[in-house]
Design an enzyme around this catalytic site. Structure first.
Site, mmCIF file in Angstrom:
data_model
loop_
_atom_site.group_PDB
_atom_site.id
_atom_site.type_symbol
_atom_site.label_atom_id
_atom_site.label_comp_id
_atom_site.label_asym_id
_atom_site.label_seq_id
_atom_site.Cartn_x
_atom_site.Cartn_y
_atom_site.Cartn_z
ATOM 1 C CD GLU A 150 42.118 -3.411 72.369
ATOM 2 O OE1 GLU A 150 43.319 -3.131 72.410
ATOM 3 O OE2 GLU A 150 41.604 -4.059 71.441
ATOM 4 N N GLY B 122 38.310 1.419 64.335
ATOM 5 C CA GLY B 122 38.153 0.882 63.001
ATOM 6 C C GLY B 122 37.580 -0.518 63.037
ATOM 7 C CB ALA B 123 38.071 -3.557 62.844
ATOM 8 C CG MET B 124 37.463 -5.411 69.401
ATOM 9 S SD MET B 124 39.051 -4.827 70.036
ATOM 10 C CE MET B 124 39.544 -6.213 71.027
ATOM 11 C CG ASN C 54 35.781 -8.514 69.869
ATOM 12 O OD1 ASN C 54 36.168 -7.878 70.822
ATOM 13 N ND2 ASN C 54 35.112 -7.965 68.862
ATOM 14 C CG HIS D 196 45.366 -4.791 61.972
ATOM 15 N ND1 HIS D 196 46.629 -4.280 62.129
ATOM 16 C CD2 HIS D 196 44.771 -4.696 63.194
ATOM 17 C CE1 HIS D 196 46.798 -3.909 63.384
ATOM 18 N NE2 HIS D 196 45.678 -4.149 64.047
ATOM 19 C CD GLU D 197 41.165 -5.385 63.802
ATOM 20 O OE1 GLU D 197 41.352 -6.006 64.863
ATOM 21 O OE2 GLU D 197 41.533 -4.208 63.638
ATOM 22 C CG HIS E 14 44.988 -8.186 66.396
ATOM 23 N ND1 HIS E 14 46.133 -7.982 67.117
ATOM 24 C CD2 HIS E 14 44.534 -6.951 66.038
ATOM 25 C CE1 HIS E 14 46.383 -6.683 67.186
ATOM 26 N NE2 HIS E 14 45.434 -6.037 66.539
ATOM 27 C CD GLU F 105 46.349 -3.112 68.198
ATOM 28 O OE1 GLU F 105 46.476 -3.204 66.953
ATOM 29 O OE2 GLU F 105 45.338 -3.522 68.802
#
Length: 876
Positions: free
Chosen positions: A129, A269-271, A273, A305-306, A309, A328
């Site tokens: 991303e 911070g993080a993703m 996927n 949060h992740e 998602h 987001e």
């Protein structure tokens, strides 16, 4: 772009659906020392929505060496069958349905931009991303092309025993030469930005979660072997987040396995996927010995949060990058609500508002201002901003306020069910809110398209038992948007009597109401027995700047009696800002402010045991940046002198109270629950006030230093050890080699060393620029490690205004050199750090000239990422 020319612009108005769809993608990734071969088999078909105008197939690709290309098994020849048009692969005259197979060679070891596939501490990992997948293989790299991915990874088994990708594991086996393979299949279509791959030798913390429907999900968290003991908090946070999402939003996890991998070299911070989240180590590793309370809270928030998602971003994703806040902003709102339920709702809300007001508001009021859904961009990487995330979350929160909790839940259920497996827009989200509630939110949608922070000006009058309240809204001009339209703004309010008790606002006796402001000016009227103190914008019901001429008596009433946590905190902040303004603008001394402040602070201290964390928020002074943003022109040294002087004066005046709090809140043993964190927070604030007074000679420096040093020499946790070091170093107290001892003890803990660097880069005063130069030359400093760069350069630029704005311009010179060097290594990080110069036009003239000259000097030859930010700051 490194030739100084303007960057090409992508515009929302030009959006067209993709000409080609990719229903299935099969990847074969062969990891070798020095290079990687990626074989991609794409099943392609023309999009029926674009069938009226057949187009060439165009695939995105960057830094790829094309080895072979076949269409339905037929080898394609360059020039005759395809061409490379800059970074794009073009195949003219392609059939309506076919399979395209490409083989490309890439070099992850040389990828310092940390986009696509790269190496970090001996492991391979990805970050795709927003547009990183094009660095892995040729593909239509846009979020509205959803594909089902099957990925096979090959690598040396001894060096990379762990091979991970999205979805569920379906096959694995041995290969010749000590190599092995693993195949992963993701049954859910996803855009390529959600692709992930990890190969390495990692330790694993395993657990399981039973979903509401009774399915067992395997949970696996990976980190370097030495960090295995730092994963427990993340695992606990993950399990609580999964249960909370089922309960509050009805969202159940959908794969057989959920995985998180901790990576040290990471731009973000993080993703999120799909099924394989990749985290910056700072957002997943936590242990009391090495991690502060604030970092523990951050891990809880980011893990949630992740995970959230998985639905708000993955199962339902963005049609285009202009809709970034669709996932987001919504997910930030969700993680804020989770944190509020896990901790003190009042404290979490104030912390979120504090961050928004003192970080996003300046962004919204300066050269970097842009709408939550921008109309155009040059590099989408530059729009991962606080406006998209934090203001976007407030826009979702306002819809929650307008609909009420029950209708909001029904609307989000409709949103997830209607658009599951699709790429959609912010308009689609709002439409679900309208359909469920029956509200007309056409005006409300201006929040998405209009930049800037609205200003609410409130005036009032009380005559003959009638209290009249007039509210006016105005949004100042922002770059490219000189004229603003009225917004739909929910204003929650209450009215307090002379004893701070809420007055009834209607015949039903309600003590609180929400006014929906739609026009530029609206008036309200209440029949009341006395002139009230208005409690305005309760819960921070809208992301606006409130202007009301509170009397000091009214602020004291709100601080002492209001039941709304935000309004209490806001009253305290207004008292501090007023005192600091009298020092900066009127030439009063810090001591002159004490008769007005200390009685109020003593009342807060007297009630501190009710909620120590909230008391710490109320007793803490605003940051120098927050104070400076309220003064034009900005004079950073004057602001620093005022804030540091007032802190020392309060430290001296209330020393007896601070000593009592510091000693009463001492703990016999470490505890990690929220109540214990709140007590530590208040104790550290008390000690910081004592250290500030001692540093300016108002208290016995040796006595204070000895007490502070106890927390360093015999720490029960990193919060106290690091807090003690900061108090000693920042206030010039005798630290007797403790700075060096800290570095020696924690040399092998990168995240702790980041804190060591940051403590020094944040020491107030111009002399810190020279200190920062030394830190950049330190053997442990790495330009390729974003966390370390942020610890030094980011801290100096964004968190230490009295040093960054050194009168001799040395801070600006360091800033410019750092940006130039970083731009050649990692343009994303360079561009994000460059926004630290956004206060250029607000600075006093001498400083503005120096900063402007430094930034103009590095503009020629800048990357596309950095050039866009510099042009906005410089007004090009």
């Amino acid at each position: 772009m490194r030739d100084g020319q303007p960057n090409p612009v992508t515009r929302l108005a030009d959006y067209q659906p993709p000409a080609w769809l990719v229903p299935d993608t099969t990847l074969d990734v062969d990891l070798r020392d020095g290079h990687t071969l990626v074989t991609a088999r794409l099943t392609l078909r023309r999009n029926p929505e674009r069938a009226d105008k057949p187009e060439d197939l165009v695939l995105d690709g960057e830094h790829l060496e094309l080895r072979s290309l076949t269409l339905d098994g037929r080898e394609l020849n360059p020039g005759d069958d395809y061409r490379l048009d800059g970074p794009r692969l073009v195949i003219p005259g392609a059939p309506d349905h076919f399979t395209l197979t490409s083989v490309v060679r890439i070099e992850p070891e040389n990828n310092t931009a940390l986009e696509g596939l790269y190496r970090s501490n001996g492991m391979y990992c990805t970050q795709c991303e927003a547009e990183g997948f094009r660095r892995i293989t040729f593909f239509p790299d846009r979020p509205d092309v959803l594909s089902r991915f099957t990925t096979t990874i090959h690598a040396d088994k001894s060096a990379y025993p762990l091979l991970l990708s999205n979805g569920n594991p379906v096959d694995a086996g041995e290969e010749q030469g000590g190599r092995h393979y693993a195949t992963w299949e993701d049954p859910f279509p996803k855009p390529c930005y959600l692709f992930a791959l990890v190969a390495g030798d990692l330790a694993c913390l395993s657990d399981t979660f039973i979903t509401a429907s009774g399915r067992e999900v395997a949970l696996r968290l990976y980190a370097e072997h030495r960090d295995l003991d730092k994963l427990d908090h993340a695992m606990d946070s993950l399990k609580r987040a999964m249960a909370w999402d089922e309960r509050v939003f009805g969202r159940e996890y959908d794969l057989d396995i959920f995985q998180i991998v901790a990576v040290s070299h990471f731009n973000m911070g993080a993703m999120e996927n799909k099924g394989l989240n990749i985290f910056n180590t700072s957002c997943v590793l936590a242990h009391p010995d090495t991690t502060t309370d604030a970092a523990f809270e951050r891990v809880e928030s980011v893990v949630a949060h992740e995970y959230f998602h998985n639905w708000s971003g993955n199962r339902v994703t963005c049609r285009d990058w202009f809709q970034l806040s669709l996932k987001e902003g919504f997910t930030v709102f969700r993680d804020q609500e989770f944190s509020s339920d896990m901790n003190s709702r009042a404290v979490v809300r104030v912390e979120n508002v504090d961050f928004l007001v003192n970080h996003q508001f300046p962004e919204d009021q300066g050269p970097m201002a842009h709408p939550v859904r921008p109309a155009a961009y040059q590099k989408i990487d530059n729009f991962y901003t606080l406006t998209v995330y934090e203001k976007g979350a407030e826009i979702v929160r306002m819809q929650h306020e307008l609909l009420g909790a029950d209708d909001f839940r029904r609307a989000t259920d409709l949103y997830f069910e209607r658009f599951d497996g699709q790429a959609v827009t912010c308009d689609d989200f709002v439409a679900c809110m309208e359909e469920v509630s029956g509200l007309d939110l056409a005006q409300f949608k201006r929040w998405y398209s209009q930049a800037g922070t609205p200003v609410l000006t409130v005036t009032d009058d009380y005559r003959d038992g009638e209290y009249r309240l007039t509210i006016e809204q105005h949004t100042p001009a922002t770059p490219g948007e000189p004229d603003k339209q009225p917004l739909m703004i929910p204003v929650k309010l209450a009215l307090l009597d002379g004893q701070g008790r809420p007055l009834p606002l209607d015949d039903q006796g309600r003590a609180e109401t929400v006014v929906i402001l739609r026009e530029t000016r609206e008036a309200l009227s209440f029949q009341l027995p006395e002139r009230p103190t208005p409690s305005l914008l309760r819960g921070f019901s809208a992301p606006v700047s409130l202007r009301y001429d509170f009397s000091e008596e009214q602020l004291v009433t709100l601080l002492a009696h209001d039941t709304d946590g935000f309004c209490r905190w806001d009253a305290a902040q207004r008292l501090y800002f007023a005192a600091l303004a009298r020092i900066i603008d009127d030439g009063e001394s810090a001591a002159d402010q004490l008769p007005r402040l200390t009685p109020v602070l003593e009342r807060v201290i007297a009630r501190a045991d009710e909620d120590p964390a909230q008391a710490a928020l109320l007793l803490g002074l605003p940051t120098e940046n927050a104070v400076g943003d309220r003064h034009t022109p900005l004079r950073p040294q004057s602001v620093h002198q005022a804030v540091s002087g007032l802190r020392a004066a309060i430290g001296e005046a209330l020393a007896e109270h601070w000593w009592r709090l510091a000693k009463d809140l001492e703990a016999d043993a470490y505890q990690g629950d929220g109540a214990a964190m709140g007590r530590r927070r208040l104790r550290r604030l008390a000690i910081a006030y004592l250290a500030a007074a001692a540093g300016q000679g108002a208290l016995d420096a040796d006595q204070v230093a000895d007490y502070v040093a106890r927390d360093f020499d015999q720490p029960d946790c990193m919060t106290n050890a690091l807090g003690a070091l900061r108090d000693l170093v920042h206030n010039g107290l005798a630290q007797n080699g403790r700075l060096e001892a800290f570095a020696e003890r924690w040399a092998d803990e990168p995240l702790v060393m980041d804190q060591w660097f940051a403590v020094q880069a944040s020491v107030p005063g111009p002399d810190t620029v020279a200190r920062a130069e030394g830190l950049l030359a330190h053997p442990a400093f790495e330009w390729t490690l974003p966390n370390r760069v942020r610890a030094v350069v980011g801290t100096l630029v964004n968190g230490n205004p009295s040093a960054f704005h050194a009168p001799d311009g040395s801070g600006y010179a360091l800033f410019a050199r750092a940006l130039k060097k970083l731009d050649g290594i990692n343009p994303q990080i360079a561009a994000r750090l460059a926004s630290g110069g956004a206060r250029l036009k607000r600075l006093e003239p001498a400083l503005a000239d120096q900063l402007g000259a430094a930034l103009r000097d590095i503009r020629p030859g800048a990357s596309a990422n950095l050039a866009e930010v510099l042009d906005r700051i410089l007004g090009a």
